[in-house]
Every structure is written in C-alpha cells, then in structure tokens.
Design a protein around this motif. Structure first.
Motif, short mmCIF file in Angstrom:
data_model
loop_
_atom_site.label_atom_id
_atom_site.label_comp_id
_atom_site.label_asym_id
_atom_site.label_seq_id
_atom_site.Cartn_x
_atom_site.Cartn_y
_atom_site.Cartn_z
N ASN A 92 2.94 56.01 -79.99
CA ASN A 92 2.93 54.86 -79.69
C ASN A 92 1.56 54.09 -79.57
N THR B 273 4.53 48.16 -83.71
CA THR B 273 5.24 49.40 -83.78
C THR B 273 4.78 50.43 -84.69
N LEU C 231 1.59 50.53 -89.55
CA LEU C 231 1.68 49.90 -88.12
C LEU C 231 2.49 48.57 -88.51
N GLU D 156 5.57 52.44 -87.46
CA GLU D 156 6.82 52.59 -88.54
C GLU D 156 7.04 53.72 -89.21
N SER E 179 5.30 42.37 -80.85
CA SER E 179 5.72 44.00 -81.02
C SER E 179 4.52 44.30 -81.93
N THR F 144 -0.69 50.28 -78.26
CA THR F 144 -0.65 49.19 -77.15
C THR F 144 -1.86 48.16 -77.87
N THR G 153 2.75 44.33 -91.97
CA THR G 153 2.71 45.68 -92.09
C THR G 153 1.28 46.29 -92.59
#
Length: 188
Positions: A177, A47, A65, A49, A45, A179, A116
């Motif tokens: 978002n 994300t 992130l 945050e 994942s 990728t 993170t």
C-alpha cells in the motif's frame, strides 16, 4: 461668462468624483475579492495498481502507481494550464515520468487530475539508499508537478500563473500500500 462656466465646472467635478470612486472600488475589489489565493492540493487516491516481481531476480520487479490529485481553486477566476509532466524521484534520482494533459480548473471549483506512473526497480537498485529502505520495508518517493497557465477573473483580468506541487510518497512493500502528503504553491 461666469454662468456658462459653472455647469462645466460642476460636470467636471462630478465626473472626477465618480472616476475616483470607480478606481477606489476597483482597487479594493482587486486586493480583497480578486486577490489570488493558494490552491489546496490533496491526494484523493493513491493506489498501487499493479505489482509484479520475479522471485528469482528481484531487480526484475516493477509497480504502477495510480495517482489522483484534487485541486481546490478558491479564487474567483479559473486557471487554464498547459500540458505538463509529473516526475517521480527516489532520493534525487528520476525513476518515473507521467504526462499531465492540459485542462482548466473552474473558478471556486474543484478539479481532479489523474495519472499513472510505472516504476521499475532496476532504476532504484543503483541508489545507495535502496538496501537501507528495503530493510525498513518502505520506499520513499517524491512526486513533483509544475503547471503553467493563465488565471482569469471575470474574463477581464488575465494573469500568468504557475502552480508547483510536491507529494511525499511512501510505498510499503510487504503491505503493498501507499501513503502520501502533498503541498503546493502558486507564483503569479
């Protein structure tokens, strides 16, 4: 005297044959079953945050992130790695750093490593690619991590190993978002 030597010769021949069989078997196992294989690293994942911005000063923007990477160890031995650091770069400039705590990846098992990173836009604005990337609504980063440790097979064979992983990360600013595509290799 020849009769007393014959059992000794037979014993030596049998011992030599058994020793050769054991050595050939051990070498065959080492180069087939215990041969080190590359781990498979996938992003479980990625994300976004948090994302905060100041409308009056866009350079006062930052985002966090959350990255969780799955490491699949196909080897018949575990891999114990030391504390390390993960670096996030933007077109060659380091923009974020995150610690990776020491841990062990079990033999033929999977392990998730999570961390993170906080990226501050002020560190990106000075890069000449920033305005072009903002025009395309995508900021491209690269995350690199090096894990140094020991690979162990059957608690007997121990070998120093280093795992290198690299992830190409694309942050889509307006969509908020992320990728990514990751690759890895191991050096023994």
């Amino acid at each position: 005297m020849a009769k007393t030597r014959r059992p000794l010769i037979i014993c030596c021949v049998v011992t030599a044959v058994l020793l050769i069989i054991i050595i050939v078997t051990a070498i065959t196992l080492y180069f087939t079953l215990f041969k080190p294989k590359q781990p498979k690293i996938t992003t479980q994942s990625l994300t976004l945050e948090s994302f905060s911005t100041n409308v009056f000063d866009l350079t006062d923007t930052n985002f966090t992130l959350g990255i969780t990477v799955g490491i699949d160890n196909p080897n018949y031995g575990g891999f114990k790695y030391e504390n390390s650091t993960s670096y996030v770069t933007y077109h060659g400039d380091v923009v974020a750093v995150a610690p990776v705590m020491a841990d062990t990846i079990p033999a033929r098992g999977q392990h998730n490593v999570g961390t993170t990173v906080l990226v501050i836009i002020k560190s990106l604005v000075t890069n000449p690619n920033f305005s072009k990337d903002m025009g395309t609504d995508t900021l491209n980063f690269t995350s690199t991590t090096t894990l140094k440790g020991k690979a162990t097979a059957l608690k007997i064979f121990k070998k120093k190993a280093t795992t290198y992983s690299s992830c190409d990360i694309s942050l889509h600013v307006l969509e908020r978002n992320v990728t990514s595509i990751c690759k890895s290799k191991v050096k023994f």
